[in-house]
Design a protein around this motif. Structure first.
Motif, mmCIF file in Angstrom:
data_model
loop_
_atom_site.group_PDB
_atom_site.id
_atom_site.type_symbol
_atom_site.label_atom_id
_atom_site.label_comp_id
_atom_site.label_asym_id
_atom_site.label_seq_id
_atom_site.Cartn_x
_atom_site.Cartn_y
_atom_site.Cartn_z
ATOM 1 N N LYS A 183 -3.864 2.209 3.577
ATOM 2 C CA LYS A 183 -4.290 2.349 2.244
ATOM 3 C C LYS A 183 -4.830 3.321 1.955
ATOM 4 O O LYS A 183 -4.656 3.743 0.754
ATOM 5 N N GLY A 211 -1.693 -5.464 -1.770
ATOM 6 C CA GLY A 211 -2.009 -5.083 -0.465
ATOM 7 C C GLY A 211 -3.310 -5.608 -0.335
ATOM 8 O O GLY A 211 -3.760 -6.090 0.771
ATOM 9 N N GLU A 212 -4.246 -5.364 -1.336
ATOM 10 C CA GLU A 212 -5.785 -5.938 -0.986
ATOM 11 C C GLU A 212 -5.810 -7.290 -0.694
ATOM 12 O O GLU A 212 -6.557 -7.823 0.208
ATOM 13 N N LEU A 253 -4.930 -7.621 2.859
ATOM 14 C CA LEU A 253 -5.989 -6.973 3.640
ATOM 15 C C LEU A 253 -7.112 -7.885 3.654
ATOM 16 O O LEU A 253 -7.649 -8.182 5.077
ATOM 17 N N ARG A 298 0.954 3.546 -3.501
ATOM 18 C CA ARG A 298 0.586 5.022 -3.606
ATOM 19 C C ARG A 298 1.578 5.822 -4.181
ATOM 20 O O ARG A 298 1.336 6.784 -4.812
ATOM 21 N N MET A 342 -0.981 -2.192 -5.385
ATOM 22 C CA MET A 342 -2.292 -2.031 -4.536
ATOM 23 C C MET A 342 -3.036 -3.311 -4.500
ATOM 24 O O MET A 342 -3.648 -3.594 -3.567
ATOM 25 N N PHE A 397 0.843 -1.149 -0.255
ATOM 26 C CA PHE A 397 0.163 -0.166 0.035
ATOM 27 C C PHE A 397 0.912 1.301 0.060
ATOM 28 O O PHE A 397 0.521 2.167 -0.668
#
Length: 297
Positions: free
Chosen positions: A297, A268-269, A272, A257, A265, A253
């Motif tokens: 995030k 990272g999801e 998560l 970014r 990203m 994340f």
């Protein structure tokens, strides 16, 4: 635990037969270990609630056979190393795994004792307990014993973990590199066989990613994320998986970014989602990580 993950159908068939046998003839002392093994399989399949329930049953059932030290330790090791840490605190798991290590050592099962120690140290790191001289002495004792019993590949893991702790405790010129008094990553990787090398690279990259995030080394973070993205999002050891996915999520994340990188990203999801599932089950370990990932995030 690795065998449980690679032979899922065999473990399921063996466990259900053992349950049927227990219904007809009474509970067998091997059943707790089989239940924990089935829990590891369910965890790999993403059935987290069911896997934790099996681990809990295995631990409670193992108490009935406390006179069989080795079998009792086997069931507790499988449960606490692979399953219980999904919901219960890693600090509690660390204490139980250390007891398993002692029981295995007394039974002469040295490899299982070392694996229990490995789970203990990963649980210790995940708990945020003090990185003090007592921890250092434990590492040195286990490293020495693993060398004396000719378990060199396991000794490598303990050296790596000790170097990770050293980088966090002591001021070094290159804090994100695992090169120091306990471990030299590049030299060690060159001496290992392919399969062990792949696993060691995963673990060393995970440690280096954690260091890179803590010390703000973006280039190292990107490099380690590139390595770790190719590894499966599963692990027989729950605390090792927790540590890896926590920092893969944070790093992905943060860098996603900064670099406007959709693939990071997405990575990272995935992390998560793993912690979201556990947080919904009331995991003491996952709830703060899930909240932290949402903030980053």
């Amino acid at each position: 635990l690795a065998v449980c993950c690679s032979r899922e159908k065999e473990v399921q068939v063996a466990t259900w037969r053992a349950i049927r046998h227990s219904i007809d003839h009474g509970i067998d002392r091997h059943l707790p270990s089989l239940l924990a093994s089935l829990g590891v399989v369910y965890k790999k399949q993403g059935k987290l609630k069911k896997s934790y329930a099996l681990g809990k049953v295995a631990v409670l059932m193992a108490e009935r056979f406390c006179d069989h030290k080795e079998l009792n330790a086997n069931a507790r090791f499988r449960a606490y190393a692979g399953l219980m840490g999904q919901i219960e605190s890693f600090e509690k798991c660390a204490d139980c795994l250390l007891q398993c290590a002692n029981d295995f050592e007394l039974a002469g099962k040295f490899e299982l004792s070392f694996l229990s120690h490995m789970g203990y140290f990963y649980s210790y790191f995940a708990s945020g307990l003090p990185l003090n001289s007592l921890l250092e002495s434990k590492f040195l004792a286990v490293e020495d014993f693993s060398r004396r019993t000719n378990k060199i590949s396991l000794s490598v893991t303990f050296q790596m973990q000790r170097q990770f702790a050293c980088n966090l405790r002591k001021v070094t010129k290159f804090p994100t590199e695992l090169n120091g008094e306990a471990f030299h990553e590049r030299e060690m990787l060159e001496t290992l066989d392919d399969n062990i090398k792949v696993q060691t690279l995963r673990d060393s990259s995970s440690h280096r990613l954690q260091l890179a995030y803590i010390f703000g080394d973006e280039e190292c973070m990107l490099s380690m994320l590139g390595i770790l993205a190719s590894y499966p999002f599963t692990d027989a050891l729950a605390p090792r998986l927790h540590n890896r996915l926590c920092f893969v999520g944070l790093g992905s994340f943060s860098m996603g970014r900064t670099r406007n990188d959709d693939s990071l990203m997405e990575l990272g999801e995935t992390c998560l989602l793993y912690f979201k599932k556990l947080a919904k089950l009331g995991s003491l370990n996952a709830i703060p990580v899930h909240a932290m990932l949402l903030v980053v995030k």
